[in-house]
Design an enzyme around this catalytic site. Structure first.
Site, mmCIF file in Angstrom:
data_model
loop_
_atom_site.group_PDB
_atom_site.id
_atom_site.type_symbol
_atom_site.label_atom_id
_atom_site.label_comp_id
_atom_site.label_asym_id
_atom_site.label_seq_id
_atom_site.Cartn_x
_atom_site.Cartn_y
_atom_site.Cartn_z
ATOM 1 N N THR A 117 81.140 -8.842 -117.951
ATOM 2 C CA THR A 117 81.129 -9.326 -116.565
ATOM 3 C C THR A 117 82.536 -9.462 -115.992
ATOM 4 O O THR A 117 83.492 -9.749 -116.735
ATOM 5 C CB THR A 117 80.427 -10.704 -116.510
ATOM 6 O OG1 THR A 117 80.647 -11.288 -115.225
ATOM 7 C CG2 THR A 117 80.973 -11.671 -117.535
ATOM 8 N N TYR A 141 80.297 -19.057 -119.121
ATOM 9 C CA TYR A 141 79.606 -17.756 -119.104
ATOM 10 C C TYR A 141 80.631 -16.640 -119.340
ATOM 11 O O TYR A 141 80.492 -15.828 -120.265
ATOM 12 C CB TYR A 141 78.877 -17.576 -117.769
ATOM 13 C CG TYR A 141 78.398 -16.182 -117.526
ATOM 14 C CD1 TYR A 141 77.550 -15.560 -118.431
ATOM 15 C CD2 TYR A 141 78.800 -15.467 -116.390
ATOM 16 C CE1 TYR A 141 77.120 -14.255 -118.218
ATOM 17 C CE2 TYR A 141 78.370 -14.185 -116.169
ATOM 18 C CZ TYR A 141 77.533 -13.579 -117.084
ATOM 19 O OH TYR A 141 77.116 -12.289 -116.870
#
Ligand code: UDP
Length: 327
Positions: A117, A141
Site C-alpha cells: 500500500t 496498517y
C-alpha cells in the site's frame, strides 16, 4: 490448468483478481477466512476456507492444489481500526503473512505477488511518491505492510522466493459486468459510503477534516479502478513466471483528487445530491498520497484504461444499485 493460490479471494480486490486470473487462463484457488470476505464473491475457481494463522491448514491447501504462485490479498486494511487495534494488524497481517510465506517456501511455490500500500510511504511534503521514496508509515496498517515487504526481501535472499510487490493507491470502482463489486460490512471507504449517503442507505457522509494543507482543505488521494489494478496483478504474475525477478511497483494514476472533488464528481455522475457534513480529522490519515511513478506503465506494460474518476464512480454506482452479497 495452472493453479494460483489467492488469499483474500472472497474480498473486494481478491474477487476481481480471481475473475482476471480465470480470464487469463489460470485457476484461482481462493483461501479466505470469510471474516471480511463473502463466499458469494467466489465465482471463478475453488474455495478453501481457512485462516492464515493456521499453518497446518495452509500446508494442506498447498499440498492439494500445488499452486504455481501465490497472490496475497488477505489482510485487515482499515486505517482507523489499525490505530485503535494495532495488535490485530500485527498479528493478522504480519504473523499471518509470515505463515503463508513459510508455507509457500516449504511447498516449493516460489513466485509471490503481494498487495502492499501507499500507506507505507506516510507523509512527505512536495515529494513525488515513487518506489524509492522512504517508507515512513503513519499507522499500524502501513507499518504492517512494510514489515511484510521486509520479510519478502529476506526470504528471497535466504530461500529464493521471488516477489512482485504492488503498492496500491486508493482502489475504487467495480466489475463493469456486475459479477463482483465492493461490499464491506462495516463500510469505511469513501466512495461506497458516499453512494450509500446518496441513496439514503445511511445518513450524511462525514468529511474527515477540512484543515489540511491542500487547495480545498480536504485530503487528496490517487484513485485507481479495481479492474485496472487486478490487470496489473496478472502482468506481475507473468513477469515472475517469465523469470524477470523481484520488483516493486506503485499502482496509481498520478492524478490526485480531494475528498470534496470526489463528492462533486459523484454528484454529477449520479445526478443526485451528496448529503455530507464536516467532521474532525481521522487519526492516521496522510494529507496527500499520489503516485509519481511510471514504472508499472513502462516496465510492466500496464494500461490503466478505466481509471478516470467518473468511470470509477459510474461502475461503483451501477454495482451499488444492483449488487450485494449475503453471508
Ligand atoms: N474519508 C472521509 N470520510 C469517510 C471516509 C473517508 O472523508 O467517511 C476520506 C479519508 O479521510 C481519506 C479519503 O476519504 O482522505 C479516502 O479514505 P478511504 O478510507 O476510502 O481510503 P484510505 O485513504 O484510508 O485508504
Amino acid at each position: 490448468m495452472t493453479n494460483i493460490l489467492v488469499t483474500g479471494g472472497a474480498g473486494y480486490i481478491g474477487s476481481h483478481a480471481c475473475k482476471a486470473l480465470a480470464a487469463a487462463g489460470f485457476t484461482p484457488v481462493t483461501f479466505d477466512n470469510l471474516v471480511t470476505g463473502w463466499q458469494d464473491a467466489v465465482k471463478f475457481g475453488p474455495f478453501e476456507q481457512g485462516d492464515l494463522l493456521d499453518r497446518a491448514r495452509l500446508d494442506e491447501v498447498f499440498a492439494k492444489y500445488q499452486p504455481a504462485a501465490v497472490m496475497h490479498f488477505a489482510a485487515l486494511s482499515q486505517v482507523g481500526e489499525a490505530m485503535s487495534q494495532p495488535g490485530r494488524y500485527w498479528s493478522n497481517n504480519v504473523t499471518g503473512s509470515l505463515n503463508l510465506i513459510e508455507a509457500a517456501v516449504a511447498a516449493g511455490c516460489l513466485d509471490f505477488v503481494f498487495s502492499s500500500t501507499c500507506a507505507t510511504y506516510g507523509e512527505h511534503d512536495n515529494v513525488v511518491l515513487d518506489e524509492d521514496t522512504p517508507q515512513l508509515p503513519l499507522n499500524a496498517y502501513g507499518a504492517s505492510k512494510r514489515a511484510i515487504e521486509d520479510i519478502l526481501v529476506d526470504f528471497e535472499a535466504a530461500h529464493g522466493l521471488r516477489h512482485v510487490i504492488f503498492r496500491y493507491f486508493n482502489v475504487a470502482g467495480a466489475d463493469p459486468e456486475g459479477e463482483v463489486g465492493e461490499f464491506h460490512r462495516p463500510e469505511t471507504h469513501l466512495v461506497p459510503l458516499m453512494l450509500d449517503a446518496i441513496d439514503g442507505k445511511r445518513d450524511a457522509l462525514t468529511v474527515f477534516g477540512t484543515d489540511y494543507d491542500t487547495p480545498d482543505g480536504t485530503c487528496i488521494r490517487d484513485y485507481v479502478h479495481v479492474c485496472d489494478l487486478v490487470d496489473a496483478h496478472v502482468l506481475g504474475l507473468n513477469w515472475l513466471r517469465e523469470g524477470k525477478g523481484s520488483k516493486v511497483f506503485n499502482l496509481g494514476t498520478g492524478s490526485g483528487f480531494s475528498v470534496r472533488e470526489v463528492i462533486d464528481h459523484s454528484k454529477s455522475v449520479t445526478n443526485r445530491e451528496v448529503p455530507y457534513e464536516i467532521g474532525p480529522r481521522r487519526a492516521g490519515d496522510c494529507t496527500k498520497l499520489v503516485s509519481g511513478s511510471v514504472r508499472a506503465l513502462q516496465e510492466l506494460g500496464w494500461k490503466p484504461e478505466r481509471s478516470k474518476l467518473d468511470q470509477m464512480i459510474a461502475d461503483a454506482w451501477r454495482w451499488h444499485q444492483n449488487g450485494h452479497y449475503e453471508k
